[in-house]
Scaffold this active site. Structure first.
Site, PDB file in Angstrom:
ATOM      1  N   PRO A  89      33.282  45.562  51.303  1.00 30.44           N
ATOM      2  CA  PRO A  89      34.629  45.299  51.818  1.00 30.44           C
ATOM      3  C   PRO A  89      34.639  44.805  53.259  1.00 30.44           C
ATOM      4  CG  PRO A  89      34.259  47.662  51.591  1.00 30.44           C
ATOM      5  CD  PRO A  89      33.113  46.983  50.920  1.00 30.44           C
ATOM      6  N   GLU A 116      29.875  56.046  49.338  1.00 21.71           N
ATOM      7  CA  GLU A 116      30.534  55.788  50.621  1.00 21.71           C
ATOM      8  C   GLU A 116      30.108  54.465  51.246  1.00 21.71           C
ATOM      9  OE1 GLU A 116      33.122  56.387  53.733  1.00 21.71           O
ATOM     10  OE2 GLU A 116      32.937  57.461  51.841  1.00 21.71           O
ATOM     11  N   ARG A 154      30.928  28.641  36.628  1.00 28.91           N
ATOM     12  CA  ARG A 154      31.814  27.602  36.101  1.00 28.91           C
ATOM     13  C   ARG A 154      31.689  26.294  36.891  1.00 28.91           C
ATOM     14  NH1 ARG A 154      36.709  26.703  37.999  1.00 28.91           N
ATOM     15  NH2 ARG A 154      37.648  26.684  35.918  1.00 28.91           N
ATOM     16  N   ASP A 169      40.577  22.159  40.475  1.00 30.42           N
ATOM     17  CA  ASP A 169      41.125  23.504  40.486  1.00 30.42           C
ATOM     18  C   ASP A 169      41.845  23.791  41.791  1.00 30.42           C
ATOM     19  OD1 ASP A 169      40.322  24.275  37.996  1.00 30.42           O
ATOM     20  OD2 ASP A 169      38.471  25.237  38.662  1.00 30.42           O
TER      21      ASP A 169
END
Length: 245
Positions: A89, A116, A154, A169
Site C-alpha cells: 500500500p 502487518e 492483456r 482502452d
C-alpha cells in the site's frame, strides 16, 4: 513473458488464472506463470514465515529469509534478471502507463505480502518496484497481484482478439474511452446516436474523440492536465466546457 508469484495462498489464484483472457493466453503460450508458496523456503522448523516486530507493536512481520531464498532460487533457475515487484500500500500508484511498461519485460516476480508488513530489508535490498493498486489496505497482496497480471497480460502481443482493443482502452491514450453501442439500434426508446450508423468513418472518429474528451472532462478532469492536446482537441473541450456551464 514468464511471471512468478510469491504467495502464502496460491489457491487464491485458481479462479482468476483458469478463466477468460488469462486462461486463453496461457493455453496459447503467450505467457507462463508459476505460483510459489514461499513458506516452503523457510528455515524455521515450525514453518513460520513471520515474527513479532522489533520495538513492539501490533501484528506480525514477514521475515526476510524465506522471501530472499525463494527469489534467489527462481532467478538461479531461470537465469534472468527480472523485475521484482512488491505489492504494498506504500508503493507507486498503479496505472495503465505502468502496466504498459511491465508488459515489455520478459520476466516478472511479484511478491504478495500478508500480516502487518514486510521486513524492511526485503524492500531495500531485493525488490525493483513497489506497487499499490489503491489507497486502501487489503488482507494480503494476492488481489493486487491478480490485478497487475491481468492488466499486463492483456497487453502482450496477440492476446486480445482485436489488436486495436488495448491501445484504445481508457487511460492508454491518456483519456477515458468513448461510449460504445451495439444492436438493437432502438432499445425501449433509447436510440444509438445516428452518427455511429452513418457509415461516415471520419464523422464517427470525430464523434468518438469528442465523446472521449467530454467523458474525461466530466469524470477525471485531472487527466487532462498532463496531456498534449491538439488545437482541435482544445476547441472540442471549449465546447464541452460551454455545455457544462
Amino acid at each position: 513473458m514468464h511471471i512468478d508469484i510469491l504467495t502464502l495462498f496460491p489457491e487464491m489464484f485458481s479462479g482468476v488464472f483458469n478463466n477468460s483472457i488469462l486462461k486463453k493466453a496461457h493455453d496459447n503460450e503467450k505467457y507462463s506463470y508459476n505460483l510459489v508458496n514461499f513458506r516452503e523456503y523457510t528455515e524455521n522448523k515450525h514453518k513460520k514465515v513471520d515474527d513479532y516486530p522489533y520495538g513492539g507493536g501490533a501484528g506480525m512481520v514477514l521475515t526476510p529469509q524465506p522471501v530472499f531464498d525463494a527469489v534467489e532460487a527462481i532467478t538461479k533457475k531461470e537465469n534472468t534478471k527480472p523485475r521484482i515487484i512488491l505489492m504494498c500500500p506504500q508503493g507507486q500508484a498503479y496505472n495503465q502507463k505502468k502496466a504498459e511498461e511491465l508488459a515489455n519485460e520478459e520476466h516478472l516476480i511479484i511478491i504478495c505480502g500478508h500480516y502487518e508488513g514486510y521486513d524492511e530489508r526485503i524492500r531495500e535490498h531485493l525488490v525493483t518496484d513497489e506497487i499499490s493498486i489503491g489507497d486502501y489496505v487489503l488482507t494480503g497482496g494476492e488481489l493486487g497481484a491478480m490485478v497487475v497480471v491481468d492488466s499486463v497480460v492483456r497487453l502482450l502481443p496477440n492476446v486480445l482478439g482485436n489488436e486495436e482493443s488495448a491501445p484504445k482502452d481508457s487511460f492508454s491514450t491518456g483519456l477515458l474511452e468513448h461510449p460504445h453501442y451495439t444492436r438493437p439500434a432502438d432499445f425501449r426508446g433509447m436510440k444509438v446516436p445516428d452518427v455511429l450508423m452513418s457509415g461516415d468513418h471520419a464523422k464517427i472518429e470525430n464523434w468518438r474523440r469528442t465523446e472521449s474528451l467530454k467523458r474525461t472532462y466530466m469524470r477525471r478532469k485531472e487527466l487532462l492536465e498532463d496531456l498534449e492536446l491538439s488545437v482541435e482537441d482544445r476547441r472540442r473541450l471549449q465546447e464541452v466546457s460551454k455545455q457544462d456551464s
